[in-house]
Design a protein around this motif. Structure first.
Motif, PDB file in Angstrom:
ATOM      1  N   PRO A  93       4.571 -21.056   3.657  1.00 23.77           N
ATOM      2  CA  PRO A  93       4.288 -21.295   2.235  1.00 23.77           C
ATOM      3  C   PRO A  93       3.641 -20.074   1.585  1.00 23.77           C
ATOM      4  CG  PRO A  93       3.459 -23.098   3.593  1.00 23.77           C
ATOM      5  CD  PRO A  93       3.883 -22.009   4.523  1.00 23.77           C
ATOM      6  N   THR A  94       3.950 -19.851   0.332  1.00 22.87           N
ATOM      7  CA  THR A  94       3.384 -18.717  -0.388  1.00 22.87           C
ATOM      8  C   THR A  94       1.868 -18.795  -0.436  1.00 22.87           C
ATOM      9  OG1 THR A  94       5.376 -18.609  -1.754  1.00 22.87           O
ATOM     10  CG2 THR A  94       3.454 -17.440  -2.572  1.00 22.87           C
ATOM     11  N   SER A  95       1.339 -19.986  -0.614  1.00 20.10           N
ATOM     12  CA  SER A  95      -0.118 -20.146  -0.673  1.00 20.10           C
ATOM     13  C   SER A  95      -0.777 -19.732   0.636  1.00 20.10           C
ATOM     14  CB  SER A  95      -0.488 -21.592  -1.011  1.00 20.10           C
ATOM     15  OG  SER A  95       0.047 -22.478  -0.050  1.00 20.10           O
ATOM     16  N   GLU A  96      -0.132 -20.042   1.763  1.00 18.90           N
ATOM     17  CA  GLU A  96      -0.680 -19.646   3.068  1.00 18.90           C
ATOM     18  C   GLU A  96      -0.627 -18.131   3.247  1.00 18.90           C
ATOM     19  OE1 GLU A  96       0.044 -20.327   7.848  1.00 18.90           O
ATOM     20  OE2 GLU A  96       1.193 -21.506   6.412  1.00 18.90           O
ATOM     21  N   LEU A  97       0.468 -17.521   2.836  1.00 16.77           N
ATOM     22  CA  LEU A  97       0.585 -16.071   2.952  1.00 16.77           C
ATOM     23  C   LEU A  97      -0.439 -15.370   2.061  1.00 16.77           C
ATOM     24  CD1 LEU A  97       2.112 -13.769   4.301  1.00 16.77           C
ATOM     25  CD2 LEU A  97       3.707 -13.804   2.395  1.00 16.77           C
ATOM     26  N   ASN A  98      -0.656 -15.891   0.869  1.00 26.12           N
ATOM     27  CA  ASN A  98      -1.671 -15.311  -0.015  1.00 26.12           C
ATOM     28  C   ASN A  98      -3.067 -15.451   0.582  1.00 26.12           C
ATOM     29  OD1 ASN A  98       0.219 -14.554  -1.922  1.00 26.12           O
ATOM     30  ND2 ASN A  98       0.005 -16.413  -3.115  1.00 26.12           N
ATOM     31  N   ALA A  99      -3.346 -16.579   1.214  1.00 27.01           N
ATOM     32  CA  ALA A  99      -4.645 -16.780   1.856  1.00 27.01           C
ATOM     33  C   ALA A  99      -4.822 -15.824   3.037  1.00 27.01           C
ATOM     34  CB  ALA A  99      -4.782 -18.225   2.317  1.00 27.01           C
ATOM     35  N   LEU A 100      -3.762 -15.618   3.801  1.00 27.82           N
ATOM     36  CA  LEU A 100      -3.829 -14.673   4.923  1.00 27.82           C
ATOM     37  C   LEU A 100      -4.046 -13.245   4.423  1.00 27.82           C
ATOM     38  CD1 LEU A 100      -0.972 -16.074   7.170  1.00 27.82           C
ATOM     39  CD2 LEU A 100      -3.393 -15.930   7.771  1.00 27.82           C
TER      40      LEU A 100
ATOM     41  N   PHE B 208       0.813  -1.213   0.000  1.00 25.08           N
ATOM     42  CA  PHE B 208       0.000   0.000   0.000  1.00 25.08           C
ATOM     43  C   PHE B 208       0.849   1.266   0.000  1.00 25.08           C
ATOM     44  CE2 PHE B 208      -2.459   3.359   2.080  1.00 25.08           C
ATOM     45  CZ  PHE B 208      -3.602   3.354   1.302  1.00 25.08           C
ATOM     46  N   TRP B 209       1.858   1.327   0.865  1.00 25.29           N
ATOM     47  CA  TRP B 209       2.608   2.566   1.083  1.00 25.29           C
ATOM     48  C   TRP B 209       3.837   2.735   0.203  1.00 25.29           C
ATOM     49  CZ3 TRP B 209       0.325   6.358   3.420  1.00 25.29           C
ATOM     50  CH2 TRP B 209      -0.619   6.098   4.411  1.00 25.29           C
ATOM     51  N   ASP B 210       4.561   1.656  -0.067  1.00 25.86           N
ATOM     52  CA  ASP B 210       5.837   1.777  -0.767  1.00 25.86           C
ATOM     53  C   ASP B 210       5.666   1.704  -2.276  1.00 25.86           C
ATOM     54  OD1 ASP B 210       7.061   1.994   1.669  1.00 25.86           O
ATOM     55  OD2 ASP B 210       7.805  -0.069   1.714  1.00 25.86           O
ATOM     56  N   ASP B 211       6.497   2.446  -2.971  1.00 24.76           N
ATOM     57  CA  ASP B 211       6.452   2.433  -4.434  1.00 24.76           C
ATOM     58  C   ASP B 211       7.025   1.139  -4.995  1.00 24.76           C
ATOM     59  OD1 ASP B 211       5.308   4.947  -4.564  1.00 24.76           O
ATOM     60  OD2 ASP B 211       7.248   5.967  -4.625  1.00 24.76           O
ATOM     61  N   THR B 212       8.034   0.609  -4.337  1.00 18.93           N
ATOM     62  CA  THR B 212       8.614  -0.666  -4.750  1.00 18.93           C
ATOM     63  C   THR B 212       8.525  -1.632  -3.580  1.00 18.93           C
ATOM     64  OG1 THR B 212      10.820   0.060  -4.094  1.00 18.93           O
ATOM     65  CG2 THR B 212      10.213   0.377  -6.391  1.00 18.93           C
ATOM     66  N   PHE B 213       8.159  -2.852  -3.887  1.00 19.62           N
ATOM     67  CA  PHE B 213       8.044  -3.884  -2.852  1.00 19.62           C
ATOM     68  C   PHE B 213       8.329  -5.230  -3.489  1.00 19.62           C
ATOM     69  CE2 PHE B 213       3.887  -2.818  -4.554  1.00 19.62           C
ATOM     70  CZ  PHE B 213       3.427  -4.043  -5.010  1.00 19.62           C
ATOM     71  N   PHE B 214       8.564  -6.215  -2.653  1.00 24.54           N
ATOM     72  CA  PHE B 214       8.880  -7.557  -3.128  1.00 24.54           C
ATOM     73  C   PHE B 214       7.605  -8.338  -3.428  1.00 24.54           C
ATOM     74  CE2 PHE B 214      12.637  -6.558  -0.473  1.00 24.54           C
ATOM     75  CZ  PHE B 214      13.611  -6.705  -1.446  1.00 24.54           C
ATOM     76  N   ALA B 215       7.756  -9.432  -4.145  1.00 24.95           N
ATOM     77  CA  ALA B 215       6.637 -10.322  -4.431  1.00 24.95           C
ATOM     78  C   ALA B 215       6.247 -11.084  -3.165  1.00 24.95           C
ATOM     79  CB  ALA B 215       7.020 -11.307  -5.534  1.00 24.95           C
ATOM     80  N   SER B 216       5.047 -11.584  -3.160  1.00 28.80           N
ATOM     81  CA  SER B 216       4.559 -12.355  -2.010  1.00 28.80           C
ATOM     82  C   SER B 216       5.451 -13.558  -1.731  1.00 28.80           C
ATOM     83  CB  SER B 216       3.124 -12.822  -2.251  1.00 28.80           C
ATOM     84  OG  SER B 216       2.264 -11.732  -2.385  1.00 28.80           O
ATOM     85  N   SER B 217       5.983 -14.154  -2.766  1.00 24.96           N
ATOM     86  CA  SER B 217       6.845 -15.324  -2.578  1.00 24.96           C
ATOM     87  C   SER B 217       8.109 -14.975  -1.790  1.00 24.96           C
ATOM     88  CB  SER B 217       7.219 -15.939  -3.925  1.00 24.96           C
ATOM     89  OG  SER B 217       7.876 -14.984  -4.736  1.00 24.96           O
ATOM     90  N   TYR B 218       8.618 -13.769  -1.978  1.00 24.10           N
ATOM     91  CA  TYR B 218       9.799 -13.330  -1.219  1.00 24.10           C
ATOM     92  C   TYR B 218       9.457 -13.188   0.263  1.00 24.10           C
ATOM     93  CZ  TYR B 218      13.611 -10.512   0.568  1.00 24.10           C
ATOM     94  OH  TYR B 218      14.650 -10.046   1.325  1.00 24.10           O
ATOM     95  N   TYR B 219       8.334 -12.512   0.552  1.00 26.62           N
ATOM     96  CA  TYR B 219       7.930 -12.355   1.947  1.00 26.62           C
ATOM     97  C   TYR B 219       7.666 -13.715   2.593  1.00 26.62           C
ATOM     98  CZ  TYR B 219       7.381  -7.340   1.173  1.00 26.62           C
ATOM     99  OH  TYR B 219       7.609  -6.022   0.892  1.00 26.62           O
ATOM    100  N   ALA B 220       7.092 -14.636   1.838  1.00 26.54           N
ATOM    101  CA  ALA B 220       6.831 -15.977   2.367  1.00 26.54           C
ATOM    102  C   ALA B 220       8.147 -16.687   2.696  1.00 26.54           C
ATOM    103  CB  ALA B 220       6.032 -16.779   1.353  1.00 26.54           C
ATOM    104  N   ARG B 221       9.125 -16.567   1.825  1.00 22.43           N
ATOM    105  CA  ARG B 221      10.420 -17.190   2.066  1.00 22.43           C
ATOM    106  C   ARG B 221      11.101 -16.588   3.298  1.00 22.43           C
ATOM    107  NH1 ARG B 221      13.993 -15.905  -2.184  1.00 22.43           N
ATOM    108  NH2 ARG B 221      12.096 -15.853  -3.412  1.00 22.43           N
ATOM    109  N   VAL B 222      11.053 -15.267   3.419  1.00 20.98           N
ATOM    110  CA  VAL B 222      11.653 -14.591   4.576  1.00 20.98           C
ATOM    111  C   VAL B 222      10.950 -15.009   5.865  1.00 20.98           C
ATOM    112  CG1 VAL B 222      11.895 -12.332   5.694  1.00 20.98           C
ATOM    113  CG2 VAL B 222      12.535 -12.604   3.310  1.00 20.98           C
ATOM    114  N   GLY B 223       9.628 -15.131   5.809  1.00 15.74           N
ATOM    115  CA  GLY B 223       8.852 -15.490   6.993  1.00 15.74           C
ATOM    116  C   GLY B 223       8.781 -16.973   7.284  1.00 15.74           C
ATOM    117  N   GLY B 224       9.239 -17.804   6.356  1.00 10.83           N
ATOM    118  CA  GLY B 224       9.233 -19.238   6.580  1.00 10.83           C
ATOM    119  C   GLY B 224       7.850 -19.865   6.494  1.00 10.83           C
TER     120      GLY B 224
END
Length: 79
Positions: free
Chosen positions: A67-74, A49-65
């Motif tokens: 699954p990408t599918s779970e993060l997308n559902a959340l 929402f706030w930043d002009d550049t951000f990472f893909a959901s898969s990156y945040y999922a990897r950093v957070g440990g």
């Protein structure tokens, strides 16, 4: 903050989002099993929402440990 490269406003927004969600949804319980998932989700949403550049959901999922599918559902659940 080190791996997300988010602006400080994202972290403030994430905490406000968690607080608001807890006040409006009595069923939402933050405990040691879901705290990192909830914080990761709200930080990712705030970055999108706030930043002009951000990472893909898969990156945040990897950093957070999580699954990408779970993060997308959340993310969908919060939105």
């Amino acid at each position: 903050m080190r791996y997300t490269c988010c602006s400080p406003v994202c972290f403030v927004s994430a905490l406000l989002c968690l607080e608001s969600a807890g006040e409006t949804n009595a069923a939402l319980r933050v405990d040691s099993l879901n705290a990192h998932r909830l914080l990761l989700t709200t930080v990712m949403i705030a970055a999108k929402f706030w930043d002009d550049t951000f990472f893909a959901s898969s990156y945040y999922a990897r950093v957070g440990g999580v699954p990408t599918s779970e993060l997308n559902a959340l993310e969908l659940e919060f939105l």
